[in-house]
Structures are given as structure tokens and as C-alpha cells.
Design a protein around this motif. Structure first.
Motif, PDB file in Angstrom:
ATOM      1  N   VAL A  10       0.833  -1.209   0.000  1.00  0.00           N
ATOM      2  CA  VAL A  10       0.000   0.000   0.000  1.00  0.00           C
ATOM      3  C   VAL A  10       0.865   1.256   0.000  1.00  0.00           C
ATOM      4  O   VAL A  10       0.668   2.174  -0.807  1.00  0.00           O
ATOM      5  CB  VAL A  10      -0.960   0.012   1.214  1.00  0.00           C
ATOM      6  N   VAL A  11       1.852   1.294   0.906  1.00  0.00           N
ATOM      7  CA  VAL A  11       2.718   2.474   1.015  1.00  0.00           C
ATOM      8  C   VAL A  11       3.534   2.661  -0.265  1.00  0.00           C
ATOM      9  O   VAL A  11       3.709   3.785  -0.748  1.00  0.00           O
ATOM     10  CB  VAL A  11       3.649   2.364   2.250  1.00  0.00           C
ATOM     11  N   PHE A  12       4.018   1.569  -0.834  1.00  0.00           N
ATOM     12  CA  PHE A  12       4.774   1.646  -2.091  1.00  0.00           C
ATOM     13  C   PHE A  12       3.924   2.282  -3.185  1.00  0.00           C
ATOM     14  O   PHE A  12       4.374   3.178  -3.905  1.00  0.00           O
ATOM     15  CB  PHE A  12       5.220   0.242  -2.522  1.00  0.00           C
ATOM     16  N   ASN A  13       2.676   1.838  -3.308  1.00  0.00           N
ATOM     17  CA  ASN A  13       1.797   2.334  -4.369  1.00  0.00           C
ATOM     18  C   ASN A  13       1.420   3.800  -4.162  1.00  0.00           C
ATOM     19  O   ASN A  13       1.101   4.501  -5.125  1.00  0.00           O
ATOM     20  CB  ASN A  13       0.534   1.475  -4.459  1.00  0.00           C
ATOM     21  N   VAL A  14       1.464   4.265  -2.899  1.00  0.00           N
ATOM     22  CA  VAL A  14       1.179   5.671  -2.611  1.00  0.00           C
ATOM     23  C   VAL A  14       2.404   6.543  -2.897  1.00  0.00           C
ATOM     24  O   VAL A  14       2.309   7.599  -3.540  1.00  0.00           O
ATOM     25  CB  VAL A  14       0.737   5.850  -1.136  1.00  0.00           C
ATOM     26  N   LEU A  15       3.579   6.110  -2.427  1.00  0.00           N
ATOM     27  CA  LEU A  15       4.776   6.953  -2.513  1.00  0.00           C
ATOM     28  C   LEU A  15       5.457   6.918  -3.881  1.00  0.00           C
ATOM     29  O   LEU A  15       6.047   7.910  -4.309  1.00  0.00           O
ATOM     30  CB  LEU A  15       5.788   6.545  -1.438  1.00  0.00           C
ATOM     31  N   LYS A  16       5.395   5.780  -4.557  1.00  0.00           N
ATOM     32  CA  LYS A  16       6.119   5.608  -5.833  1.00  0.00           C
ATOM     33  C   LYS A  16       5.784   6.697  -6.856  1.00  0.00           C
ATOM     34  O   LYS A  16       6.690   7.340  -7.405  1.00  0.00           O
ATOM     35  CB  LYS A  16       5.841   4.214  -6.397  1.00  0.00           C
ATOM     36  N   PRO A  17       4.503   6.959  -7.137  1.00  0.00           N
ATOM     37  CA  PRO A  17       4.218   7.979  -8.161  1.00  0.00           C
ATOM     38  C   PRO A  17       4.527   9.403  -7.702  1.00  0.00           C
ATOM     39  O   PRO A  17       4.809  10.275  -8.529  1.00  0.00           O
ATOM     40  CB  PRO A  17       2.716   7.807  -8.435  1.00  0.00           C
ATOM     41  N   ILE A  18       4.488   9.648  -6.400  1.00  0.00           N
ATOM     42  CA  ILE A  18       4.722  11.010  -5.902  1.00  0.00           C
ATOM     43  C   ILE A  18       6.205  11.359  -5.923  1.00  0.00           C
ATOM     44  O   ILE A  18       6.596  12.450  -6.336  1.00  0.00           O
ATOM     45  CB  ILE A  18       4.169  11.168  -4.467  1.00  0.00           C
ATOM     46  N   TYR A  19       7.042  10.399  -5.476  1.00  0.00           N
ATOM     47  CA  TYR A  19       8.460  10.704  -5.301  1.00  0.00           C
ATOM     48  C   TYR A  19       9.379  10.004  -6.312  1.00  0.00           C
ATOM     49  O   TYR A  19      10.590  10.088  -6.194  1.00  0.00           O
ATOM     50  CB  TYR A  19       8.894  10.349  -3.870  1.00  0.00           C
ATOM     51  N   ARG A  20       8.813   9.351  -7.292  1.00  0.00           N
ATOM     52  CA  ARG A  20       9.607   8.735  -8.388  1.00  0.00           C
ATOM     53  C   ARG A  20      10.831   8.000  -7.833  1.00  0.00           C
ATOM     54  O   ARG A  20      11.963   8.215  -8.255  1.00  0.00           O
ATOM     55  CB  ARG A  20      10.039   9.823  -9.376  1.00  0.00           C
ATOM     56  N   MET A  21      10.576   7.138  -6.873  1.00  0.00           N
ATOM     57  CA  MET A  21      11.652   6.460  -6.143  1.00  0.00           C
ATOM     58  C   MET A  21      12.598   5.703  -7.070  1.00  0.00           C
ATOM     59  O   MET A  21      12.175   5.036  -7.998  1.00  0.00           O
ATOM     60  CB  MET A  21      11.051   5.446  -5.164  1.00  0.00           C
ATOM     61  N   GLU A  22      13.877   5.816  -6.747  1.00  0.00           N
ATOM     62  CA  GLU A  22      14.898   5.021  -7.426  1.00  0.00           C
ATOM     63  C   GLU A  22      15.689   4.282  -6.351  1.00  0.00           C
ATOM     64  O   GLU A  22      16.190   4.899  -5.411  1.00  0.00           O
ATOM     65  CB  GLU A  22      15.852   5.906  -8.239  1.00  0.00           C
ATOM     66  N   VAL A  23      15.758   2.976  -6.488  1.00  0.00           N
ATOM     67  CA  VAL A  23      16.486   2.160  -5.507  1.00  0.00           C
ATOM     68  C   VAL A  23      17.772   1.656  -6.153  1.00  0.00           C
ATOM     69  O   VAL A  23      17.741   1.081  -7.237  1.00  0.00           O
ATOM     70  CB  VAL A  23      15.633   0.959  -5.029  1.00  0.00           C
ATOM     71  N   ILE A  24      18.883   1.891  -5.477  1.00  0.00           N
ATOM     72  CA  ILE A  24      20.196   1.496  -5.991  1.00  0.00           C
ATOM     73  C   ILE A  24      20.876   0.573  -4.973  1.00  0.00           C
ATOM     74  O   ILE A  24      20.815   0.829  -3.764  1.00  0.00           O
ATOM     75  CB  ILE A  24      21.089   2.740  -6.228  1.00  0.00           C
ATOM     76  N   GLY A  25      21.485  -0.503  -5.456  1.00  0.00           N
ATOM     77  CA  GLY A  25      22.292  -1.352  -4.586  1.00  0.00           C
ATOM     78  C   GLY A  25      21.550  -2.453  -3.847  1.00  0.00           C
ATOM     79  O   GLY A  25      22.058  -2.984  -2.870  1.00  0.00           O
ATOM     80  N   LYS A  26      20.369  -2.818  -4.345  1.00  0.00           N
ATOM     81  CA  LYS A  26      19.632  -3.909  -3.673  1.00  0.00           C
ATOM     82  C   LYS A  26      20.454  -5.192  -3.633  1.00  0.00           C
ATOM     83  O   LYS A  26      20.319  -6.012  -2.724  1.00  0.00           O
ATOM     84  CB  LYS A  26      18.313  -4.183  -4.398  1.00  0.00           C
ATOM     85  N   GLU A  27      21.312  -5.347  -4.640  1.00  0.00           N
ATOM     86  CA  GLU A  27      22.144  -6.557  -4.701  1.00  0.00           C
ATOM     87  C   GLU A  27      23.166  -6.602  -3.569  1.00  0.00           C
ATOM     88  O   GLU A  27      23.743  -7.652  -3.280  1.00  0.00           O
ATOM     89  CB  GLU A  27      22.859  -6.644  -6.056  1.00  0.00           C
ATOM     90  N   ASN A  28      23.403  -5.472  -2.912  1.00  0.00           N
ATOM     91  CA  ASN A  28      24.342  -5.428  -1.784  1.00  0.00           C
ATOM     92  C   ASN A  28      23.729  -5.955  -0.490  1.00  0.00           C
ATOM     93  O   ASN A  28      24.444  -6.160   0.497  1.00  0.00           O
ATOM     94  CB  ASN A  28      24.811  -3.984  -1.542  1.00  0.00           C
ATOM     95  N   PHE A  29      22.422  -6.155  -0.495  1.00  0.00           N
ATOM     96  CA  PHE A  29      21.699  -6.532   0.720  1.00  0.00           C
ATOM     97  C   PHE A  29      21.770  -8.043   0.918  1.00  0.00           C
ATOM     98  O   PHE A  29      21.242  -8.799   0.114  1.00  0.00           O
ATOM     99  CB  PHE A  29      20.241  -6.095   0.607  1.00  0.00           C
ATOM    100  N   PRO A  30      22.436  -8.533   1.972  1.00  0.00           N
ATOM    101  CA  PRO A  30      22.512  -9.987   2.189  1.00  0.00           C
ATOM    102  C   PRO A  30      21.123 -10.606   2.314  1.00  0.00           C
ATOM    103  O   PRO A  30      20.223 -10.023   2.928  1.00  0.00           O
ATOM    104  CB  PRO A  30      23.286 -10.103   3.516  1.00  0.00           C
ATOM    105  N   ALA A  31      20.958 -11.776   1.729  1.00  0.00           N
ATOM    106  CA  ALA A  31      19.656 -12.448   1.718  1.00  0.00           C
ATOM    107  C   ALA A  31      19.289 -13.042   3.064  1.00  0.00           C
ATOM    108  O   ALA A  31      18.122 -13.317   3.336  1.00  0.00           O
ATOM    109  CB  ALA A  31      19.647 -13.536   0.642  1.00  0.00           C
TER     110      ALA A  31
END
Length: 197
Positions: A10-31
Motif C-alpha cells: 500500500v505504502v509503495f503504491n502511494v509513494l512511488k508515483p509522488i516521489y519517483r523512487m529510485e532504488v540502488i544497490g539492492k544486490e548489496n543486501f545480504p539475503a
């Protein structure tokens, strides 16, 4: 779908269009494994922004007062937040954070302690280093690059994990480790801030 994933969607769908989020480095996050996720703090929207951008659920400390607000007190625990008394040595909150890290989960922390609107990274509190040393976890530095203005891009950058083992072996002080963490966050800000391009 549990409540956390539902709220995240829900929060993603609200914030994504307003702030044009860009996520960098997800591959750095240990699983897997305990992770202390340390970020700069520029806005009240930082916790949900980091939470929805993180590939794993994040347990955030939230000031105790928020748990007394009628609607929030029932929602916050469901989105993995736990209370902390500000300005005091809250042993219960410390214990919860360390146990959560040792349990292999992610704890989100803003080492500056409060929002910093200056655009400059402030001084980090020693609590970040304390958790990093005691929690049997690696640290993932994170940089939030704003500003939070409608239809302007907000970047969330995850850096490579900082291995805490050498600091545990040398019995480094919490203040020293906090500074190492802040230096890594600053490097991310330097690298990805548009003014530095």
C-alpha cells in the motif's frame, strides 16, 4: 500475505508515483543473517521509504510516544516497529534490538537520532556502533537522497555490507565503529548526490 507485506504494498503504491523512487544497490543486501541497516535521516518519511525499498522486512525503533497514539499503537507492532524512550538509556529497547539482530533479522536505525534538514550528514550516536558490535550482525549503510518534493526523484542507496568482525576482534569502541558507519554513509551520499556529479 501478512500485514507487513500488505502495508508495504500500500505504502509503495502511494509513494512511488509522488516521489519517483529510485532504488540502488539492492544486490548489496545480504539475503539472510542479522543486518543493522543504518541510514541518514532527512524526513519523517524516511522509515517507510527505507522499509518499502528494502528487500527484507525491517524492524525500526520508534519513539515511545507514537505507541500511545490510538491508531498507531495497533499498527506499529504489526509493521515490526518497537518502542524506545528518547534521551534515556532504554535497556528494554536495547535488548529487543540486539535479540532481533541475533535472530537473523534486519534492524533499521538512523544514527543521527533525529532529522537533519541541512543536507549535511550529522554526527552519529554511539548506539549504532554498540548494536553493530553486540548484535552479531553486519552493517548495511544506506543513503536517502531527496528532497521529498512531489514529482522530484528520491533515491535510496544501499551500500555493501561492512564486516564487523575485525572491530569485534580488536575490541573497538562503539564511538569508533559509529564513525566508520557514518563514513560509509557519507561515501554513498558523495557518490550518488546529483550536486556531486
Amino acid at each position: 500475505m501478512d500485514f507487513y507485506q500488505f502495508a508495504k504494498t500500500v505504502v509503495f503504491n502511494v509513494l512511488k508515483p509522488i516521489y519517483r523512487m529510485e532504488v540502488i544497490g539492492k544486490e548489496n543486501f545480504p539475503a539472510e543473517g542479522g543486518i543493522l541497516l543504518c541510514s541518514n535521516h532527512i524526513d519523517n518519511l524516511d522509515p517507510p521509504m527505507v522499509g518499502i525499498c528494502s528487500p527484507r522486512p525491517v524492524n525500526f525503533m520508534a519513539k515511545e510516544e507514537l505507541f500511545k497514539v490510538p491508531i498507531l499503537k495497533s499498527i506499529l507492532p504489526k509493521v515490526h516497529a518497537f518502542p524506545v524512550k528518547r534521551g534515556l538509556s532504554d535497556r528494554q529497547a536495547l535488548r529487543v534490538a540486539i535479540d532481533t539482530l541475533k535472530d537473523g533479522q534486519v534492524v533499521g536505525l538512523f544514527p543521527e537520532g533525529t532529522r537533519n534538514k541541512s543536507g549535511k550528514l550529522g554526527k552519529g550516536f554511539s548506539g549504532a556502533g554498540f548494536f553493530a558490535l553486540r548484535g552479531n550482525a553486519n552493517v548495511v549503510p544506506c543513503a536517502i537522497i531527496g528532497p521529498y518534493k512531489p514529482f522530484r526523484k528520491v533515491k535510496v542507496v544501499f551500500g555493501k555490507p561492512i564486516d564487523m568482525e575485525p572491530y569485534r576482534e580488536t575490541k573497538a569502541k562503539a564511538e569508533e565503529v559509529t564513525q566508520v558507519i557514518m563514513d560509509h554513509i557519507q561515501l554513498l551520499l558523495n557518490e550518488h548526490h546529483p550536486e556531486n556529479k
